[in-house]
Design a protein around this motif. Structure first.
Motif, mmCIF file in Angstrom:
data_model
loop_
_atom_site.group_PDB
_atom_site.id
_atom_site.type_symbol
_atom_site.label_atom_id
_atom_site.label_comp_id
_atom_site.label_asym_id
_atom_site.label_seq_id
_atom_site.Cartn_x
_atom_site.Cartn_y
_atom_site.Cartn_z
ATOM 1 N N ASN A 86 -13.421 37.057 -22.313
ATOM 2 C CA ASN A 86 -12.050 37.542 -22.876
ATOM 3 C C ASN A 86 -11.205 37.094 -20.764
ATOM 4 O O ASN A 86 -9.834 37.261 -21.081
ATOM 5 C CB ASN A 86 -11.778 38.621 -22.831
ATOM 6 N N VAL A 87 -12.021 38.078 -20.452
ATOM 7 C CA VAL A 87 -10.518 38.108 -18.804
ATOM 8 C C VAL A 87 -10.238 36.428 -17.693
ATOM 9 O O VAL A 87 -9.868 36.286 -18.054
ATOM 10 C CB VAL A 87 -11.259 38.556 -17.495
ATOM 11 N N PHE A 88 -11.148 35.490 -18.071
ATOM 12 C CA PHE A 88 -11.039 34.238 -17.386
ATOM 13 C C PHE A 88 -10.074 33.492 -19.190
ATOM 14 O O PHE A 88 -8.775 33.308 -18.467
ATOM 15 C CB PHE A 88 -12.154 33.602 -17.824
ATOM 16 N N PHE A 89 -10.371 33.290 -19.773
ATOM 17 C CA PHE A 89 -9.742 32.560 -21.392
ATOM 18 C C PHE A 89 -7.719 33.669 -21.305
ATOM 19 O O PHE A 89 -7.250 32.894 -21.580
ATOM 20 C CB PHE A 89 -10.129 32.529 -22.666
ATOM 21 N N GLY A 90 -8.278 34.960 -21.516
ATOM 22 C CA GLY A 90 -7.496 35.553 -21.402
ATOM 23 C C GLY A 90 -6.248 35.509 -21.182
ATOM 24 O O GLY A 90 -5.443 35.036 -20.803
ATOM 25 N N ILE A 144 -22.748 36.853 -32.613
ATOM 26 C CA ILE A 144 -22.472 37.800 -31.913
ATOM 27 C C ILE A 144 -21.183 37.904 -31.333
ATOM 28 O O ILE A 144 -19.869 38.017 -31.480
ATOM 29 C CB ILE A 144 -23.194 39.103 -31.432
ATOM 30 N N ILE A 145 -21.366 37.046 -30.176
ATOM 31 C CA ILE A 145 -19.837 36.135 -29.087
ATOM 32 C C ILE A 145 -18.994 35.698 -29.309
ATOM 33 O O ILE A 145 -17.873 35.683 -28.571
ATOM 34 C CB ILE A 145 -21.635 36.121 -28.200
ATOM 35 N N LEU A 146 -19.383 34.832 -30.016
ATOM 36 C CA LEU A 146 -17.965 33.382 -30.377
ATOM 37 C C LEU A 146 -17.040 33.995 -31.059
ATOM 38 O O LEU A 146 -16.190 33.932 -30.537
ATOM 39 C CB LEU A 146 -19.196 32.278 -30.644
ATOM 40 N N PRO A 147 -16.801 34.572 -32.279
ATOM 41 C CA PRO A 147 -15.533 35.366 -32.860
ATOM 42 C C PRO A 147 -15.032 36.577 -32.001
ATOM 43 O O PRO A 147 -13.674 35.530 -31.854
ATOM 44 C CB PRO A 147 -16.098 36.266 -33.864
ATOM 45 N N GLY A 148 -15.506 36.915 -31.227
ATOM 46 C CA GLY A 148 -15.068 37.664 -30.189
ATOM 47 C C GLY A 148 -14.633 37.434 -28.780
ATOM 48 O O GLY A 148 -14.329 37.713 -27.704
ATOM 49 N N ALA A 149 -15.221 35.622 -28.111
ATOM 50 C CA ALA A 149 -14.720 34.865 -26.827
ATOM 51 C C ALA A 149 -13.686 35.572 -26.205
ATOM 52 O O ALA A 149 -13.302 35.474 -24.638
ATOM 53 C CB ALA A 149 -15.359 34.072 -27.186
ATOM 54 N N ALA A 197 -8.533 44.729 -14.568
ATOM 55 C CA ALA A 197 -9.082 45.731 -14.444
ATOM 56 C C ALA A 197 -8.761 46.148 -16.043
ATOM 57 O O ALA A 197 -9.724 46.467 -16.502
ATOM 58 C CB ALA A 197 -9.135 46.366 -13.341
ATOM 59 N N VAL A 198 -7.885 46.184 -16.455
ATOM 60 C CA VAL A 198 -7.218 47.129 -17.172
ATOM 61 C C VAL A 198 -8.563 46.371 -18.285
ATOM 62 O O VAL A 198 -8.327 46.777 -19.567
ATOM 63 C CB VAL A 198 -6.394 47.638 -17.755
ATOM 64 N N LEU A 199 -8.163 45.434 -18.364
ATOM 65 C CA LEU A 199 -8.123 44.150 -19.897
ATOM 66 C C LEU A 199 -10.323 44.218 -19.714
ATOM 67 O O LEU A 199 -10.541 44.291 -20.908
ATOM 68 C CB LEU A 199 -7.923 42.776 -19.692
ATOM 69 N N ALA A 200 -10.519 44.266 -18.792
ATOM 70 C CA ALA A 200 -12.171 44.168 -18.636
ATOM 71 C C ALA A 200 -12.780 45.373 -19.123
ATOM 72 O O ALA A 200 -13.368 45.424 -19.824
ATOM 73 C CB ALA A 200 -12.212 44.083 -17.231
#
Length: 277
Positions: A86-90, A144-149, A197-200
């Motif tokens: 999420n940090v990288f792609f977001g 588990i991970i893929l839908p929320g990547a 940092a907030v996102l993570a």
């Protein structure tokens, strides 16, 4: 007169907030107290808010009767991977929508935002069928991970934050023949560390506390997260309140430590999306 009424209002507000804080803390307090006393005391009609007999037996029963260490590993691993993706792609998508001009960028952005209006329950069945029947990924970490990547909310958060970063630095990097990914990696990311940092933190907390999707997509005990494992333990050991509360304390303790050690980032998360682009 005005200052006196203001003092009264502040006092009343403080009292109300204090009472509300006490009411909110009582379940958490009872969970912790119930995990360090005998089960018979936890289940009594008049529970002891200050136990007369302290014991770590509930924790011993929880770890001996369940695959708690495996559940904790799964929660840490899944939450860490989801946080990284999420940090990288977001941030990558947020930078593209905030600073790059390409055909249809506004349309794509608003289409993505519109998906936030769709309740997750509406897409749950199609997503489950896709993961299980089409990709055959049931009961795996990938399922588990893929839908929320990466989530649209995180993309929006980073887009709003990166809109406040100076565009002149990007122009200067382009003059120095820096590639677009080089600009993102060497210029944008160092400036966006508070937002990242907030996102993570928020992503890790959300992933750690997620229950329904891991519960739906996993079937074996070794693939359960701590939240799903606690639910199965409740059904299996419905009378062992001490062990149940010990497990709940184990599941909640990392998040409590994270909050108190990084609470300033949680406060930043309330306003980080309100910066003017």
């Amino acid at each position: 007169m005005h200052s006196k009424s203001k003092i009264i209002m502040v006092t009343v507000a403080s009292v109300i907030l204090g009472l509300w804080a006490i009411v909110t803390i009582i379940p958490l307090y009872w969970m912790i107290i119930g995990s360090v006393q005998d089960t018979t005391l936890s289940a009594t009609y008049k529970p002891q808010m200050i136990p007369s007999i302290w014991s770590v037996a509930p924790f011993e029963r929880f770890f001996s009767k369940t695959s708690a260490w495996r559940w904790l590993f799964n929660s840490v691993f899944i939450s860490a991977v989801l946080t990284a993706t999420n940090v990288f792609f977001g941030s990558l998508a947020g930078y593209a929508f905030a600073k790059l001009k390409f055909p249809g960028s506004k349309t794509v952005f608003w289409v993505l935002l519109s998906t936030m209006m769709i309740p997750a329950q509406v897409t749950l069945i199609p997503l489950y069928v896709l993961i299980i029947n089409v990709f055959n990924l049931g009961d795996t970490y990938t399922a588990i991970i893929l839908p929320g990547a990466v989530s649209v909310g995180n993309i929006f958060l980073m887009k709003q934050y990166m809109s406040s970063l100076p565009t002149s630095l990007i122009h200067a990097a382009r003059i120095d023949a820096c590639s677009e990914f080089g600009i993102f990696w060497k210029v944008i990311l160092p400036l966006a560390k508070p937002g990242l940092a907030v996102l993570a933190i928020f992503t890790f907390v959300t992933s750690w506390n997620d229950f329904f999707w891991p519960f739906l997509i996993t079937s074996s005990d070794e693939m359960r997260t701590i939240q799903v494992g606690l639910a199965s333990f409740v059904f299996a050991e419905s009378t062992d309140y001490g062990a149940i509360m010990a497990g709940a304390t184990v599941g909640a303790l990392p998040m409590m430590i994270l909050f108190f050690s990084l609470q300033r980032y949680f406060l930043q998360g309330i306003t980080i999306g309100a910066v003017k682009g």
